[in-house]
Design a protein around this motif. Structure first.
Motif, short mmCIF file in Angstrom:
data_model
loop_
_atom_site.label_atom_id
_atom_site.label_comp_id
_atom_site.label_asym_id
_atom_site.label_seq_id
_atom_site.Cartn_x
_atom_site.Cartn_y
_atom_site.Cartn_z
N ARG A 115 -33.30 71.46 -4.46
CA ARG A 115 -34.29 72.63 -4.78
C ARG A 115 -35.24 71.73 -5.61
NH1 ARG A 115 -30.39 76.37 -8.05
NH2 ARG A 115 -29.93 74.27 -8.36
N VAL A 116 -36.67 71.89 -5.13
CA VAL A 116 -37.66 71.00 -5.72
C VAL A 116 -38.49 71.70 -6.34
CG1 VAL A 116 -39.55 69.51 -5.15
CG2 VAL A 116 -37.05 69.07 -3.97
N LEU A 117 -38.89 71.31 -7.69
CA LEU A 117 -40.15 71.91 -8.27
C LEU A 117 -41.25 70.65 -8.19
CD1 LEU A 117 -41.20 74.09 -10.48
CD2 LEU A 117 -40.65 72.17 -12.53
N VAL A 118 -42.42 71.13 -7.67
CA VAL A 118 -43.55 70.40 -7.66
C VAL A 118 -44.68 70.39 -8.75
CG1 VAL A 118 -43.36 70.08 -5.01
CG2 VAL A 118 -44.83 71.91 -5.74
N VAL A 119 -44.80 69.30 -9.42
CA VAL A 119 -45.67 69.36 -10.58
C VAL A 119 -46.84 68.54 -10.15
CG1 VAL A 119 -45.84 68.67 -13.24
CG2 VAL A 119 -43.58 69.59 -12.07
N GLY A 120 -48.08 68.94 -10.58
CA GLY A 120 -49.42 68.30 -10.02
C GLY A 120 -49.55 68.79 -8.43
N PHE A 121 -49.14 69.61 -7.85
CA PHE A 121 -49.35 69.59 -6.42
C PHE A 121 -50.44 69.87 -5.73
CE2 PHE A 121 -48.63 73.94 -7.87
CZ PHE A 121 -49.43 74.90 -6.83
N ALA A 122 -51.38 70.36 -6.61
CA ALA A 122 -52.72 70.61 -6.08
C ALA A 122 -53.76 69.52 -5.92
CB ALA A 122 -53.49 71.79 -6.99
N GLY A 123 -53.53 68.39 -6.48
CA GLY A 123 -54.26 67.29 -6.32
C GLY A 123 -54.06 66.35 -4.90
N HIS A 124 -54.77 65.34 -4.65
CA HIS A 124 -54.88 64.49 -3.59
C HIS A 124 -53.40 64.30 -3.29
CE1 HIS A 124 -55.93 62.07 -0.24
NE2 HIS A 124 -55.45 61.07 -0.68
N GLN A 125 -52.70 63.36 -3.96
CA GLN A 125 -51.36 62.94 -3.57
C GLN A 125 -50.40 64.21 -3.43
OE1 GLN A 125 -51.55 59.16 -3.85
NE2 GLN A 125 -50.10 60.08 -2.44
N GLY A 126 -50.35 64.97 -4.54
CA GLY A 126 -49.61 66.28 -4.24
C GLY A 126 -49.70 66.98 -3.06
N VAL A 163 -38.96 75.28 -4.61
CA VAL A 163 -38.91 76.57 -5.31
C VAL A 163 -39.71 77.22 -6.34
CG1 VAL A 163 -36.22 76.46 -5.00
CG2 VAL A 163 -37.29 75.52 -7.02
N GLY A 164 -40.94 76.33 -6.84
CA GLY A 164 -41.98 76.40 -7.75
C GLY A 164 -42.91 75.42 -7.55
N GLY A 165 -44.00 75.58 -8.39
CA GLY A 165 -44.86 74.60 -8.46
C GLY A 165 -45.84 74.80 -9.82
N VAL A 166 -46.08 73.73 -10.37
CA VAL A 166 -46.92 73.88 -11.85
C VAL A 166 -48.06 73.08 -11.32
CG1 VAL A 166 -46.74 73.15 -14.21
CG2 VAL A 166 -44.54 73.64 -12.90
N ASP A 167 -49.23 73.52 -12.03
CA ASP A 167 -50.75 73.03 -11.77
C ASP A 167 -51.60 73.84 -12.30
OD1 ASP A 167 -53.06 71.65 -10.92
OD2 ASP A 167 -51.84 70.70 -9.72
N PRO A 191 -57.67 75.40 -10.72
CA PRO A 191 -58.04 76.67 -9.85
C PRO A 191 -57.71 76.93 -8.78
CG PRO A 191 -59.84 75.72 -11.24
CD PRO A 191 -58.79 74.66 -10.99
N ALA A 192 -57.47 75.74 -7.96
CA ALA A 192 -57.04 76.10 -6.49
C ALA A 192 -55.82 76.31 -6.30
CB ALA A 192 -57.66 74.83 -5.61
N ALA A 193 -54.87 75.88 -7.37
CA ALA A 193 -53.38 75.71 -7.34
C ALA A 193 -52.65 77.28 -6.71
CB ALA A 193 -52.75 75.32 -8.74
N HIS A 198 -46.01 79.86 -8.35
CA HIS A 198 -47.10 79.08 -9.12
C HIS A 198 -47.08 79.61 -10.63
CE1 HIS A 198 -51.04 78.45 -10.70
NE2 HIS A 198 -50.81 77.33 -10.49
N TYR A 199 -46.92 78.29 -11.53
CA TYR A 199 -46.95 78.42 -12.65
C TYR A 199 -48.20 77.47 -13.41
CZ TYR A 199 -42.27 79.95 -11.92
OH TYR A 199 -41.23 80.66 -11.37
N THR A 200 -48.81 77.96 -14.24
CA THR A 200 -49.73 76.79 -15.02
C THR A 200 -49.12 75.98 -15.94
OG1 THR A 200 -50.39 78.68 -16.40
CG2 THR A 200 -51.74 78.66 -14.50
N LEU A 201 -48.23 76.34 -16.53
CA LEU A 201 -47.57 75.65 -17.56
C LEU A 201 -45.92 74.94 -17.29
CD1 LEU A 201 -48.59 77.81 -20.62
CD2 LEU A 201 -49.65 75.67 -19.79
N LEU A 202 -45.62 73.78 -17.60
CA LEU A 202 -44.31 73.32 -17.07
C LEU A 202 -43.19 74.27 -17.97
CD1 LEU A 202 -42.77 71.38 -15.77
CD2 LEU A 202 -43.15 69.70 -17.68
N GLY A 203 -43.55 74.45 -19.19
CA GLY A 203 -42.32 75.15 -19.94
C GLY A 203 -42.12 76.47 -19.43
N GLU A 204 -43.07 77.27 -18.62
CA GLU A 204 -42.73 78.48 -17.95
C GLU A 204 -41.93 78.43 -16.81
OE1 GLU A 204 -45.37 82.48 -16.12
OE2 GLU A 204 -46.22 80.23 -16.80
N ALA A 205 -42.16 77.27 -15.88
CA ALA A 205 -41.39 76.90 -14.95
C ALA A 205 -40.00 76.58 -15.33
CB ALA A 205 -42.25 75.88 -13.99
N LEU A 206 -39.83 75.85 -16.32
CA LEU A 206 -38.51 75.36 -16.70
C LEU A 206 -37.67 76.63 -17.18
CD1 LEU A 206 -39.42 71.99 -18.58
CD2 LEU A 206 -38.43 72.18 -16.34
#
Length: 338
Positions: A14-25, A39-43, A46-48, A59-67
């Motif tokens: 189960r993977v959490l992707v952090v910074g997924f809306a950028g080019h590399q993400g 299972v979730g993404g943090v970024d 605006p496009a996230a 989708h979460y805007t804050l890492l703490g919320e996702a954790l």
């Protein structure tokens, strides 16, 4: 009763992707989906939100919320350089594995802290470095001994951008360095897999654009490395504004030479006669796929984990030493001009 028992299916990570809306993400996201359950993404971009909706994960805007709200096994982190340490530290402290973009860390102190956190939590922290999974570079590593004792290398890596650097890489606060930390980390990691850490490195930083000079973000770097214990010396040149995009590694040895580009590796005898070549023309996505699958399959491999961490520590130590020397020169120039 049948003698063939069906193997118990291994659950997908189960993977959490952090910074997924950028080019590399966005580049890694479909590859991660092939090998794991996102299972979730943090970024906070605006496009996230719309991207997360399209890929159907929370989708979460804050890492703490996702954790606090998401159960996951490993985080794939693709964020600006300045965010690597705080983001990865928080995830490791939460007891989860990390697969992250390069650099492993910006300073040796941060690198050692990440290693300590990973060891304390018994978790892995792997760095996304695609050349390690390129079949051409693998052929080069495996056949290096065939050229005898290496005594010289030259490694060039250039982009041909026709405009100044933009985005977070144009900000000293977020990039934390220029082409050496960004593009150069790949090259120094490749060399770390072939040779020991250099004892001495002399550097020259060059700026194509005045705004990059003002921000102390080099557009071009030239390095001369020395390895007194073996007699090896070598040069690296890395730039963003070359006349062509190119990458070429050449190693000269007492019994021949090795030439490497991302698509072809050639072994030469003394005098230049080609002895053997290896060509790979597969899509870049195949390398990313192999890398992600390998890391996900080695999260609990202690020996692999330790080897990876020590190699990354060597790379970070080398790059930090180069920047320390250059910043000292910047300060001396500024004092003379004051």
């Amino acid at each position: 009763m049948s003698g063939n028992r069906s193997k118990k299916a291994v659950p997908r990570p189960r993977v959490l992707v952090v910074g997924f809306a950028g080019h590399q993400g966005k580049e890694y996201l479909p590859v991660v989906r092939e090998n794991a359950d996102v299972v979730g993404g943090v970024d906070p971009a605006p496009a996230a939100s719309s991207l997360a909706d399209a890929w159907e994960f929370p989708h979460y805007t804050l890492l703490g919320e996702a954790l606090a709200r998401t159960e996951f096994d490993v985080a794939v982190v693709t964020v600006p350089h300045s965010e690597h340490f705080p983001v990865c530290s928080e995830i490791l402290a939460h007891g989860r594995h990390v697969i992250k973009e390069k650099p492993f860390a910006v300073t040796e102190q941060e690198a050692r802290q990440l290693i300590h956190l990973a060891q304390q939590a018994d978790r892995s922290i792997f760095t996304l470095l695609q050349r390690n999974f390129n079949p051409v570079f693998r052929f080069a590593r495996e056949n290096l001994t065939r050229i005898g004792q290496p005594y010289w290398f030259s490694y060039d890596y250039h982009l041909n951008l026709a405009h100044p650097t933009t985005g977070w890489r144009a900000s000293r606060k977020h990039a934390m360095g220029g082409v050496l930390l960004d593009m150069g980390y790949h090259l120094i990691d490749v060399l770390s897999g072939m040779f020991p850490e250099p004892s001495q490195v002399h550097s020259a930083f060059v700026h194509h654009y005045q705004e990059m000079r003002d921000r102390r973000l080099e557009d071009l770097v030239s390095l001369m490395s020395s390895y007194p214990a073996t007699g090896l010396k070598g040069s690296l040149r890395i730039s963003r504004h070359h006349y062509e995009k190119a990458e070429h590694l050449c190693v000269l040895g007492t019994e021949g030479a090795l030439n490497v580009t991302p698509g072809v590796a050639v072994l030469h005898s003394i005098g230049g006669l080609p002895l053997e070549s290896f060509t790979w023309d597969g899509p870049k996505s195949d390398i990313a796929r192999s890398m992600i699958a390998h890391y996900l399959g080695h999260l609990d491999d202690l020996r692999y984990r330790q080897d990876h961490l020590q190699r990354q520590l060597r790379s970070v130590h080398t790059i930090e030493g180069i920047y320390r020397d250059r910043l000292r020169e910047y300060d001396e120039i500024a004092d003379r001009c004051a």
